[in-house]
Design a protein around this motif. Structure first.
Motif, PDB file in Angstrom:
ATOM      1  N   GLY A 230       0.936  70.882 -24.655  1.00 48.08           N
ATOM      2  CA  GLY A 230      -0.220  71.055 -23.779  1.00 48.08           C
ATOM      3  C   GLY A 230      -0.899  72.401 -23.967  1.00 48.08           C
ATOM      4  N   ARG A 231      -0.094  73.462 -24.094  1.00 43.74           N
ATOM      5  CA  ARG A 231      -0.674  74.797 -24.278  1.00 43.74           C
ATOM      6  C   ARG A 231      -1.412  74.900 -25.608  1.00 43.74           C
ATOM      7  NH1 ARG A 231       4.001  75.920 -21.292  1.00 43.74           N
ATOM      8  NH2 ARG A 231       5.339  75.988 -23.127  1.00 43.74           N
ATOM      9  N   CYS A 232      -0.870  74.286 -26.636  1.00 38.74           N
ATOM     10  CA  CYS A 232      -1.525  74.326 -27.947  1.00 38.74           C
ATOM     11  C   CYS A 232      -2.832  73.552 -27.926  1.00 38.74           C
ATOM     12  CB  CYS A 232      -0.569  73.778 -29.007  1.00 38.74           C
ATOM     13  SG  CYS A 232      -1.198  73.926 -30.700  1.00 38.74           S
ATOM     14  N   VAL A 233      -2.821  72.390 -27.286  1.00 40.08           N
ATOM     15  CA  VAL A 233      -4.042  71.589 -27.187  1.00 40.08           C
ATOM     16  C   VAL A 233      -5.111  72.358 -26.411  1.00 40.08           C
ATOM     17  CG1 VAL A 233      -5.056  69.526 -26.136  1.00 40.08           C
ATOM     18  CG2 VAL A 233      -2.915  69.357 -27.424  1.00 40.08           C
ATOM     19  N   ASP A 234      -4.714  72.988 -25.300  1.00 40.08           N
ATOM     20  CA  ASP A 234      -5.680  73.775 -24.523  1.00 40.08           C
ATOM     21  C   ASP A 234      -6.253  74.913 -25.355  1.00 40.08           C
ATOM     22  OD1 ASP A 234      -5.220  72.168 -22.351  1.00 40.08           O
ATOM     23  OD2 ASP A 234      -3.854  73.565 -21.344  1.00 40.08           O
ATOM     24  N   SER A 235      -5.403  75.563 -26.112  1.00 45.32           N
ATOM     25  CA  SER A 235      -5.850  76.673 -26.950  1.00 45.32           C
ATOM     26  C   SER A 235      -6.821  76.193 -28.017  1.00 45.32           C
ATOM     27  CB  SER A 235      -4.643  77.351 -27.589  1.00 45.32           C
ATOM     28  OG  SER A 235      -5.041  78.433 -28.412  1.00 45.32           O
ATOM     29  N   LEU A 236      -6.528  75.044 -28.606  1.00 48.72           N
ATOM     30  CA  LEU A 236      -7.421  74.496 -29.635  1.00 48.72           C
ATOM     31  C   LEU A 236      -8.772  74.141 -29.029  1.00 48.72           C
ATOM     32  CD1 LEU A 236      -8.060  73.442 -32.447  1.00 48.72           C
ATOM     33  CD2 LEU A 236      -6.857  71.315 -31.868  1.00 48.72           C
ATOM     34  N   CYS A 237      -8.763  73.490 -27.873  1.00 51.29           N
ATOM     35  CA  CYS A 237     -10.017  73.125 -27.217  1.00 51.29           C
ATOM     36  C   CYS A 237     -10.826  74.364 -26.854  1.00 51.29           C
ATOM     37  CB  CYS A 237      -9.733  72.297 -25.970  1.00 51.29           C
ATOM     38  SG  CYS A 237      -9.061  70.647 -26.306  1.00 51.29           S
ATOM     39  N   ASP A 238     -10.155  75.389 -26.352  1.00 48.49           N
ATOM     40  CA  ASP A 238     -10.846  76.640 -26.024  1.00 48.49           C
ATOM     41  C   ASP A 238     -11.460  77.264 -27.270  1.00 48.49           C
ATOM     42  OD1 ASP A 238     -10.129  76.372 -23.398  1.00 48.49           O
ATOM     43  OD2 ASP A 238      -8.447  77.793 -23.485  1.00 48.49           O
ATOM     44  N   GLY A 239     -10.705  77.249 -28.368  1.00 45.34           N
ATOM     45  CA  GLY A 239     -11.205  77.826 -29.606  1.00 45.34           C
ATOM     46  C   GLY A 239     -12.430  77.088 -30.132  1.00 45.34           C
ATOM     47  N   LEU A 240     -12.386  75.760 -30.064  1.00 47.62           N
ATOM     48  CA  LEU A 240     -13.529  74.962 -30.523  1.00 47.62           C
ATOM     49  C   LEU A 240     -14.743  75.203 -29.636  1.00 47.62           C
ATOM     50  CD1 LEU A 240     -11.690  71.602 -31.296  1.00 47.62           C
ATOM     51  CD2 LEU A 240     -12.692  73.146 -32.988  1.00 47.62           C
ATOM     52  N   ALA A 241     -14.525  75.215 -28.312  1.00 47.06           N
ATOM     53  CA  ALA A 241     -15.636  75.422 -27.389  1.00 47.06           C
ATOM     54  C   ALA A 241     -16.264  76.804 -27.558  1.00 47.06           C
ATOM     55  CB  ALA A 241     -15.145  75.229 -25.956  1.00 47.06           C
ATOM     56  N   THR A 242     -15.424  77.822 -27.696  1.00 47.39           N
ATOM     57  CA  THR A 242     -15.921  79.193 -27.860  1.00 47.39           C
ATOM     58  C   THR A 242     -16.766  79.326 -29.116  1.00 47.39           C
ATOM     59  OG1 THR A 242     -14.000  80.100 -26.695  1.00 47.39           O
ATOM     60  CG2 THR A 242     -15.221  81.605 -28.131  1.00 47.39           C
ATOM     61  N   ALA A 243     -16.379  78.578 -30.171  1.00 46.32           N
ATOM     62  CA  ALA A 243     -17.127  78.636 -31.438  1.00 46.32           C
ATOM     63  C   ALA A 243     -18.360  77.732 -31.427  1.00 46.32           C
ATOM     64  CB  ALA A 243     -16.211  78.251 -32.586  1.00 46.32           C
ATOM     65  N   GLY A 244     -18.557  76.995 -30.327  1.00 52.04           N
ATOM     66  CA  GLY A 244     -19.748  76.170 -30.198  1.00 52.04           C
ATOM     67  C   GLY A 244     -19.618  74.754 -30.737  1.00 52.04           C
ATOM     68  N   PHE A 245     -18.397  74.292 -30.925  1.00 55.49           N
ATOM     69  CA  PHE A 245     -18.189  72.934 -31.426  1.00 55.49           C
ATOM     70  C   PHE A 245     -17.880  71.975 -30.279  1.00 55.49           C
ATOM     71  CE2 PHE A 245     -16.828  75.663 -35.014  1.00 55.49           C
ATOM     72  CZ  PHE A 245     -17.719  75.208 -35.990  1.00 55.49           C
ATOM     73  N   ASP A 246     -18.584  70.853 -30.243  1.00 53.37           N
ATOM     74  CA  ASP A 246     -18.233  69.794 -29.295  1.00 53.37           C
ATOM     75  C   ASP A 246     -16.980  69.087 -29.781  1.00 53.37           C
ATOM     76  OD1 ASP A 246     -20.446  70.258 -27.666  1.00 53.37           O
ATOM     77  OD2 ASP A 246     -21.729  68.934 -28.872  1.00 53.37           O
ATOM     78  N   PHE A 247     -16.167  68.619 -28.853  1.00 57.45           N
ATOM     79  CA  PHE A 247     -14.936  67.943 -29.238  1.00 57.45           C
ATOM     80  C   PHE A 247     -14.661  66.791 -28.268  1.00 57.45           C
ATOM     81  CE2 PHE A 247     -13.848  71.518 -26.515  1.00 57.45           C
ATOM     82  CZ  PHE A 247     -13.039  70.931 -25.552  1.00 57.45           C
ATOM     83  N   THR A 248     -13.821  65.866 -28.707  1.00 53.17           N
ATOM     84  CA  THR A 248     -13.510  64.674 -27.924  1.00 53.17           C
ATOM     85  C   THR A 248     -12.016  64.555 -27.737  1.00 53.17           C
ATOM     86  OG1 THR A 248     -15.441  63.516 -28.832  1.00 53.17           O
ATOM     87  CG2 THR A 248     -13.742  62.158 -27.779  1.00 53.17           C
ATOM     88  N   PRO A 249     -11.492  64.816 -26.532  1.00 57.31           N
ATOM     89  CA  PRO A 249     -10.065  64.589 -26.285  1.00 57.31           C
ATOM     90  C   PRO A 249      -9.682  63.126 -26.554  1.00 57.31           C
ATOM     91  CG  PRO A 249     -11.030  65.886 -24.514  1.00 57.31           C
ATOM     92  CD  PRO A 249     -12.174  65.375 -25.357  1.00 57.31           C
ATOM     93  N   GLY A 250      -8.553  62.927 -27.202  1.00 57.63           N
ATOM     94  CA  GLY A 250      -8.129  61.583 -27.535  1.00 57.63           C
ATOM     95  C   GLY A 250      -8.549  61.151 -28.935  1.00 57.63           C
ATOM     96  N   GLY A 251      -9.443  61.919 -29.546  1.00 58.47           N
ATOM     97  CA  GLY A 251      -9.852  61.620 -30.920  1.00 58.47           C
ATOM     98  C   GLY A 251     -11.099  60.754 -30.999  1.00 58.47           C
TER      99      GLY A 251
END
Length: 252
Positions: A230-251
């Motif tokens: 969970g912590r790794c997923v949160d960190s990845l999502c934060d990193g993507l959002a901070t860099a301006g990338f949209d992302f979709t949980p679940g793929g």
């Protein structure tokens, strides 16, 4: 359940796989089943119906892992030679297992057929082996030490795996979560690297795709610990959002 990582190798046997005539489905189902048992599939070899090649693969793969599985080559025909090859690899004779013979006799009697010499070949095992039940066709799989000989027909293999469920010693099951992103993986490679480095108990796999005229990737985060995951997923999502990338949980 242990923190130790348990591992397995798989030898897929059959000329029909190598020729492309048959598309293998056992690798995926064995890998998925092992993951639930807390065992990681680390290596797969595909070899022809040649005794020497099977012996070579079995001896090489069984040395490196906690378990070895084989699929294919345990049927009634002349080219079903897995039992002979595994017996040779272990240095033991091939014998007719009395319980396997009885199973086959009952099965063929139940469908009004004779237990022929060809069908009796499916009762042959390396000496010292145990049986893996097979409710689909009566012909059992074979277990000798850490080696498990399974059918090549996927739905029969599935039944044998079901019979083995919960019988193997394993560690914690590998958990996973997926994050999808409509961006080339090369553009987020640094983010993936930094996040994985910061979370040593996790691994991140990147799987690019091309759909609807667009490039994207799914990022699969894996760990044996739900909290770390969970912590790794949160960190990845934060990193993507901070860099301006949209992302979709679940793929995607």
């Amino acid at each position: 359940m242990s923190e130790r990582i348990y591992t397995a190798g798989l030898v897929v046997i059959g000329d029909e796989i190598l020729s492309g005539r048959t598309h293998d489905r056992n690798i995926a189902q064995v890998a998925s089943w092992l993951q639930v048992q807390g065992i990681r599939l680390m290596e797969v070899r595909v070899v022809p119906d040649v005794v020497s090649r099977i012996v070579e693969a079995v001896n090489a793969v069984r040395e490196g892992y906690d378990y070895l599985f084989t699929t294919g080559g345990i049927g009634p025909t002349h080219d079903d030679i897995t039992v002979d090859a595994v017996a040779e690899a272990l240095g033991v004779p091939v014998v007719v297992h009395p319980e396997a013979k009885a199973m086959l006799a009952r099965y063929y009697a139940s469908i009004g057929k004779e237990l022929t010499e060809a069908r009796l070949r499916m009762a042959r095992v390396p000496e010292g082996a145990e049986l893996i039940p097979n409710r689909m066709s009566g012909a059992p799989g074979i277990r000798i030490g850490k080696i498990h000989l399974m059918a090549g027909v996927p739905h029969i293999t599935a039944g044998m795996l079901d019979a083995l469920t919960g019988t193997l010693e394993g560690g914690a099951p590998l958990l996973s979560e997926t994050i999808g992103c409509w961006t080339p993986e090369s553009e987020v490679a640094d983010i993936l690297r930094q996040v994985e480095k910061a979370h040593a108990a996790c691994q991140i796999g990147s799987y690019p795709f091309f759909r609807e005229g667009k490039v994207g990737a799914n990022f699969v985060v894996r760990s044996t610990d739900a909290g770390d995951l969970g912590r790794c997923v949160d960190s990845l999502c934060d990193g993507l959002a901070t860099a301006g990338f949209d992302f979709t949980p679940g793929g995607i």
